[in-house]
Design an enzyme around this catalytic site. Structure first.
Site, short mmCIF file in Angstrom:
data_model
loop_
_atom_site.label_atom_id
_atom_site.label_comp_id
_atom_site.label_asym_id
_atom_site.label_seq_id
_atom_site.Cartn_x
_atom_site.Cartn_y
_atom_site.Cartn_z
N ASP A 135 8.90 24.74 -7.79
CA ASP A 135 9.65 23.90 -6.85
C ASP A 135 10.69 22.94 -7.40
O ASP A 135 11.55 22.49 -6.68
CB ASP A 135 8.69 23.19 -5.88
CG ASP A 135 8.30 21.77 -6.23
OD1 ASP A 135 7.59 21.18 -5.43
OD2 ASP A 135 8.66 21.23 -7.28
N CYS A 192 7.23 28.48 16.25
CA CYS A 192 7.26 27.16 16.89
C CYS A 192 7.50 27.26 18.39
O CYS A 192 7.01 26.43 19.16
CB CYS A 192 8.37 26.31 16.27
SG CYS A 192 8.15 25.96 14.51
N CYS A 195 7.47 24.27 20.90
CA CYS A 195 6.74 23.12 20.35
C CYS A 195 7.69 22.19 19.59
O CYS A 195 8.52 22.64 18.79
CB CYS A 195 5.64 23.60 19.41
SG CYS A 195 4.70 22.26 18.64
N CYS A 198 6.24 18.19 15.60
CA CYS A 198 6.67 17.58 14.34
C CYS A 198 7.88 16.66 14.55
O CYS A 198 7.95 15.57 13.97
CB CYS A 198 6.98 18.66 13.29
SG CYS A 198 8.31 19.81 13.76
N CYS A 202 7.68 12.44 13.87
CA CYS A 202 8.34 11.87 12.69
C CYS A 202 8.76 10.43 12.98
O CYS A 202 9.60 10.19 13.85
CB CYS A 202 9.56 12.70 12.30
SG CYS A 202 10.42 12.03 10.86
N CYS A 218 13.72 10.60 5.46
CA CYS A 218 12.36 11.11 5.29
C CYS A 218 11.51 10.17 4.44
O CYS A 218 11.92 9.77 3.34
CB CYS A 218 12.43 12.50 4.64
SG CYS A 218 10.81 13.23 4.35
N CYS A 245 4.55 11.66 2.54
CA CYS A 245 4.23 11.68 3.98
C CYS A 245 3.99 13.12 4.39
O CYS A 245 4.73 14.02 3.99
CB CYS A 245 5.39 11.09 4.78
SG CYS A 245 5.15 11.14 6.57
N CYS A 248 4.41 15.29 9.73
CA CYS A 248 4.93 16.45 10.45
C CYS A 248 4.03 17.68 10.29
O CYS A 248 4.00 18.55 11.16
CB CYS A 248 6.36 16.76 10.04
SG CYS A 248 6.55 17.35 8.34
N CYS A 252 1.13 19.61 13.34
CA CYS A 252 1.52 21.00 13.63
C CYS A 252 0.32 21.80 14.15
O CYS A 252 -0.70 21.92 13.46
CB CYS A 252 2.08 21.65 12.37
SG CYS A 252 2.52 23.40 12.61
#
Length: 325
Positions: A135, A192, A195, A198, A202, A218, A245, A248, A252
């Site tokens: 990542d 999703c 929906c 999230c 937030c 964020c 955090c 979100c 879900c």
């Protein structure tokens, strides 16, 4: 000479090496992902993370990282840990992914081991190139995760898998091996649809459109990437979040089937845990004290001054919450 390994064997080796997910795709540029990334940068949604913009070309074209690449092995590793019901007074909560050991180091060891095991199946005289990322490298990992059939991109921009939800780390191994690829079928992982859980949850309205997050708003960015200061309107929305955090993800509906991670190094007792004492953090006066708490965990990224800044915000937020009562 015929290479004595198949995609099926690679996936078996990935599973036995500890990975929960494994998909295989090609390193071709994904036009729609490239365009979305370029638009995200153009709008300044990467905030002051200039290193992301600098590697734009390598991020969208994996062959710039490994010229001989013919396949990408995309790996997933579950990190889910349940939250306690309440937050102890005087403590800040750490996001789930950061409670144990530093996942970069854990997964780097696992990918090296997997590469070694794959290499054992290859002819000795066969030269095979490998290059891996966890990542932090220039890779649109979620887009390639979709292409490798590991899930779909949710409105919160997370890669969501039907079995593990979004609670998994992603890693990639670029290789010159030409392996059978997986056919992307995002719909089988759910969707999703209408929906907006999230988006609605937030606190800082960082999800500006479907699949697009403004990093500058964020809380994960604000508490980890060490901006000089956090705007008051965002600081007030941090509540008791001291590092990272995952609100979100917590709301879900596709995460209700989450399974607790089996990787022992991700357990809270192997790192800082779910909570950090804000007073202890504020009283730290040296890097050595900071490292005594955070060494070997993701929290080192915030540095002492960053963690203290977050701790002071949490203390102030908890004080205001008490005053309201």
């Amino acid at each position: 000479m015929v290479i004595m390994i198949t995609a099926s064997i690679v996936k078996q080796l990935a599973k036995s090496s500890g990975f929960d997910l494994c998909g295989i795709t090609t390193p071709d540029i994904i036009p729609e992902a490239k365009l979305s990334f370029e638009r995200w940068i153009a709008k300044g949604y990467h905030a002051d993370m200039e290193w992301i913009a600098r590697n734009a070309g390598r991020r969208t074209d994996p062959t710039k990282c490994l010229e001989s690449a013919k396949s990408i092995i995309v790996l997933g590793l579950n990190y889910y840990q349940p939250n306690s019901k309440g937050i102890p007074r005087g403590c800040g909560r750490v996001a789930r992914y950061a409670r144990g050991r530093d996942y970069h180091k854990v997964i780097e060891r696992m990918t090296r081991h997997l590469i070694e095991r794959i290499s054992e199946h290859l002819p000795i005289i066969e030269k095979t190139d490998f290059f891996s990322y966890v990542d932090y490298g220039p890779m649109l990992e979620r887009a390639y995760g979709v292409k490798a059939d590991l899930g779909f991109i949710g409105k919160n921009s997370m890669l969501i898998n039907r079995e593990y939800g979004s609670w998994f780390f992603i890693a990639e191994i670029l290789t010159s091996l030409e392996l059978e690829i997986d056919i992307a079928t995002p719909s089988r992982h759910g969707g999703c649809v209408d929906c907006t859980a999230c988006i609605d949850a937030c606190p800082t309205n960082a999800i500006v459109s479907d699949g697009v997050v403004d990093a500058g708003r964020c809380i994960s960015y604000l508490t980890i990437e060490r901006p000089e200061s956090i705007p008051k309107e965002y600081a007030e929305q941090m509540g008791s979040l001291i590092f990272g955090c995952d609100i979100c993800q917590s709301v879900c509906p596709l995460n209700v089937r989450a399974k607790q991670a089996l990787q022992k190094e991700f357990l809270p007792e192997r790192g800082v845990g779910e909570f950090v004492d804000t007073e202890v953090v504020c009283k730290m006066q040296s890097r050595d004290e900071f490292l005594k708490l955070t060494a070997g965990t993701p929290l080192t990224r915030s540095r002492l001054e960053g963690l203290q800044k977050n701790a002071r915000i949490v203390i102030e937020n908890q004080k205001h919450e008490t005053d309201k009562r």
